[in-house]
Structure formats: structure tokens, C-alpha cells
Design an enzyme around this catalytic site. Structure first.
Site, PDB file in Angstrom:
ATOM      1  N   LYS A  67     -52.553  28.939 -15.807  1.00  0.00           N
ATOM      2  CA  LYS A  67     -53.941  29.146 -15.373  1.00  0.00           C
ATOM      3  C   LYS A  67     -54.022  29.077 -13.855  1.00  0.00           C
ATOM      4  CE  LYS A  67     -56.249  27.377 -19.505  1.00  0.00           C
ATOM      5  NZ  LYS A  67     -56.748  26.205 -20.216  1.00  0.00           N
ATOM      6  N   ASP A 109     -65.398  27.129 -19.919  1.00  0.00           N
ATOM      7  CA  ASP A 109     -64.891  27.223 -21.295  1.00  0.00           C
ATOM      8  C   ASP A 109     -66.020  27.550 -22.270  1.00  0.00           C
ATOM      9  OD1 ASP A 109     -62.231  27.083 -21.910  1.00  0.00           O
ATOM     10  OD2 ASP A 109     -62.113  24.895 -21.886  1.00  0.00           O
ATOM     11  N   GLN A 142     -58.637  20.409 -20.170  1.00  0.00           N
ATOM     12  CA  GLN A 142     -57.711  20.879 -21.201  1.00  0.00           C
ATOM     13  C   GLN A 142     -57.823  19.984 -22.442  1.00  0.00           C
ATOM     14  OE1 GLN A 142     -55.640  23.685 -20.704  1.00  0.00           O
ATOM     15  NE2 GLN A 142     -55.139  23.472 -22.867  1.00  0.00           N
TER      16      GLN A 142
END
Ligand code: NDP
Length: 298
Positions: free
Chosen positions: A55, A122, A99
Site C-alpha cells: 500500500k 476503508d 489494518q
């Protein structure tokens, strides 16, 4: 019947990343904004660690600012919430991603709710979930958003298509249903308690598998000509490659479905690459909204 078309998610993701890079260059030339993404990783899970590194690399390649925060496995909830508070208040950070999964001592829902809703790239914050279901300006979860982009590319207008999703998680199945409904599909969501799962799958013009069970969906569950999107990523033993070797497979028996479907995403190289590309896209969208710039054409 000819083999299904293989939907090349890798090439599709490359194209999206290029468009994101071009938008970032335009934003930088027209304003003093450089979109910034912060990724927080708690613990040392090797798979998550590789994912976070990818990422960061792709964020920088797109011309954006990337920050990584790695915290030890024993981090307590208060310390993680304090870091999120700092990132919420940092104007150079437009997107925050924590995460998952988090260690047991940390309440995942509490952490997701602490992220500034406008920086929630997200799309897991309950307010973004609400906006998604009510047609508002949501930041949309990356994996299902990537699936929708590929489906639209493949089929054009999705209106009236019969879509069946296998899996009802908050990160894939449910947002996928919201997005397909917004495209005017007729949507069914199946799960572990669904009766006649094979029959339900056979009804689908669009079949989305997000189960986490290797090759569970067989070729004869697929309606001839259907578009199959395989979200599953499962690592299985591959003794044919040598002792102790493994390989990745999806939730769909690919070789069987290939004989029946109209188009299908492979694993690897299908949905997976689109997820990070959509994260970059969401970060640029978030940066524009936070700075009063027009939404980018992405
Ligand atoms: P979850 O485990 O959260 O959800 C799995 C869903 O599948 C649940 O709704 C469960 O039903 C359903 N299910 C399980 N067994 C069956 C069964 N036998 N029949 C019907 N339904 C069943 O998984 P995720 O949604 O997080 O992930 C799904 C897959 O997608 C995984 O392989 C994951 O690795 C992959 N993934 C891939 C991503 C990518 O970037 N490509 C991103 C995210 C996930 P119930 O609710 O009743 O228990």
C-alpha cells in the site's frame, strides 16, 4: 461452449492507478494539496505486513504522501485511539486505514468509529455505511467498489441484472449488495444458513463469491454466460509444486466455472489488485472533499 473471458484485474488496476496518478498531478499543480494516506498496523502478522508495504509503495508511486505506523502486538486500545486522534487532527493526512484484524485486547468497532468519517478511506465507519445504503456521499469499501468497476466495464449498464452474493460480511458481502442495489440489480445475499445455495447461485446473471472456502462454488452452480466475481483468497497445499509448497485459489472452482461462465475473475490477478487501487482512489476523493476541491473523475 467457448471458455469464459478472463477478467484481468491486474491490468484494470494498473489503469486505475495511472488515472489516480494523473489526478494527483493535476491536484498538485492546481492547489497546494498533496493527498496523504496513513496506514496503521498493530502486530507483526507477515501477510498484513506485506500488504501494508505494498500500500505504501503504490501510494508513493501515485505521487501521494504515505505514512506508516507500526505498533507492537501488545499495544493497548487507548494508545491506538490516541494515535488515531493525532491523525484525525493532521491536515496533511487525508486517509486513515487501520489494518484488520486487530489483537484481541482492542475493540475493532471502537477503533473504526474513532476514525474521522471523512478520512475513513476503508469505508467501514458506521456513518459511511449509512451513507452508502441511503445514497449519500460515502467513502465506499475498496474491495466491493473494485468489483463494481470491473462489472460495469464488463457489462455496461447493470440495471435489472439478477445478482447473487455469497457471503454477508461487513467488509465485502453487505457493501457489495448495497452497490449492486444502487446499480438497480435485483440482489440476493446468501450465507451459511441459506437453503438450496446451489440453486440460488444458478439464478445469478452476476455471481459474487466472498466466502473464504477454497473452490466451494462448483462449475455446475454457475448459470451459462454469467459473470463471476471471485473475491475469495485461500491458500491451499500444493504438493505438485514440491514439499511444503502452497498456492492461492478463490472460492470458485475456476477451471470448471471457466467452461460455463461468460466472464470470470481469476485468483490471483482478479479482485485482489483492484483493492489497493481503489484505496488510492478513495484517498484522492477524500483529499478533494476535505479541501473543497471538485470530486476527481475516478
Ligand atoms: P468472512 O469470514 O467475514 O465472511 C464469510 C461469509 O461467507 C459469511 O457471511 C459466511 O456466512 C459465508 N459462508 C461461510 N461458509 C459458507 C457456506 N458453506 N455456504 C455459504 N456461505 C458461507 O469473510 P470476508 O467477507 O472477510 O472474506 C471472504 C473472502 O474474501 C476470504 O477468502 C477473504 O480472504 C477474501 N477477501 C479478499 C479481499 C480482496 O482484496 N480480494 C478483501 C477481503 C476479503 P455466515 O455469515 O452465515 O457465517
Amino acid at each position: 461452449m467457448a471458455d469464459a473471458k478472463r477478467i484481468d484485474g491486474k491490468a484494470f488496476a494498473e489503469g486505475l492507478r495511472e488515472r489516480v496518478g494523473a489526478e494527483v498531478a493535476r491536484i498538485k499543480s492546481e492547489s497546494d494539496v498533496t493527498p496523504g494516506l496513513a496506514v496503521v498496523l498493530v502486530g507483526e502478522d507477515p501477510a498484513s505486513s506485506v500488504y501494508v508495504r505494498n500500500k505504501a509503495k503504490q501510494t508513493e508511486e501515485a505521487g501521494m504522501k504515505s505514512i506508516e505506523h507500526r505498533m507492537p502486538m501488545e499495544t493497548n486500545e487507548a494508545d491506538l485511539l490516541a494515535l488515531i486522534g493525532e491523525l484525525n487532527g493532521d491536515a496533511s493526512i487525508n486517509g486513515i486505514l487501520v489494518q484488520l484484524p486487530l489483537p484481541d485486547q482492542i475493540d475493532e468497532q471502537k477503533v473504526l468509529a474513532a476514525i474521522d468519517v471523512e478520512k475513513d478511506v476503508d469505508g467501514f465507519h458506521v456513518e459511511n455505511v449509512g451513507r452508502l445504503w441511503t445514497g449519500g456521499d460515502a467513502l465506499v469499501p475498496c474491495t466491493p467498489f473494485g468489483c463494481i468497476l470491473m462489472l460495469k466495464e464488463e457489462l455496461g449498464d447493470l440495471s435489472g441484472q439478477r445478482a447473487v452474493i455469497v457471503g454477508r460480511s461487513n467488509i465485502v458481502g453487505k457493501p457489495m449488495a448495497a452497490l449492486l442495489l444502487a446499480e438497480s440489480c435485483t440482489v440476493s445475499i446468501c450465507h451459511s444458513r441459506t437453503h438450496d445455495l446451489e440453486e440460488r447461485c444458478r439464478e445469478a446473471d452476476i455471481l459474487v463469491a466472498a466466502v473464504g472456502r477454497p473452490e466451494m462454488i462448483r462449475g455446475d452452480w454457475v448459470k451459462p454466460g454469467a459473470v463471476v466475481i471471485d473475491v475469495g483468497i485461500n491458500r491451499i497445499d500444493a504438493p505438485e509444486k514440491g514439499e511444503g509448497k502452497t498456492r492461492l485459489v478463490g472460492d470458485v472452482a475456476y477451471d470448471e466455472a471457466l467452461q460455463v461462465a461468460g466472464a470470470i475473475t481469476p485468483v490471483p490477478g482478479g479482485v485482489g489488485p483492484m483493492t489497493i487501487a481503489c484505496l488510492l482512489r478513495n484517498t484522492v476523493v477524500a483529499a478533494c472533499r476535505q479541501n473543497g476541491l471538485n470530486d476527481p473523475a475516478l
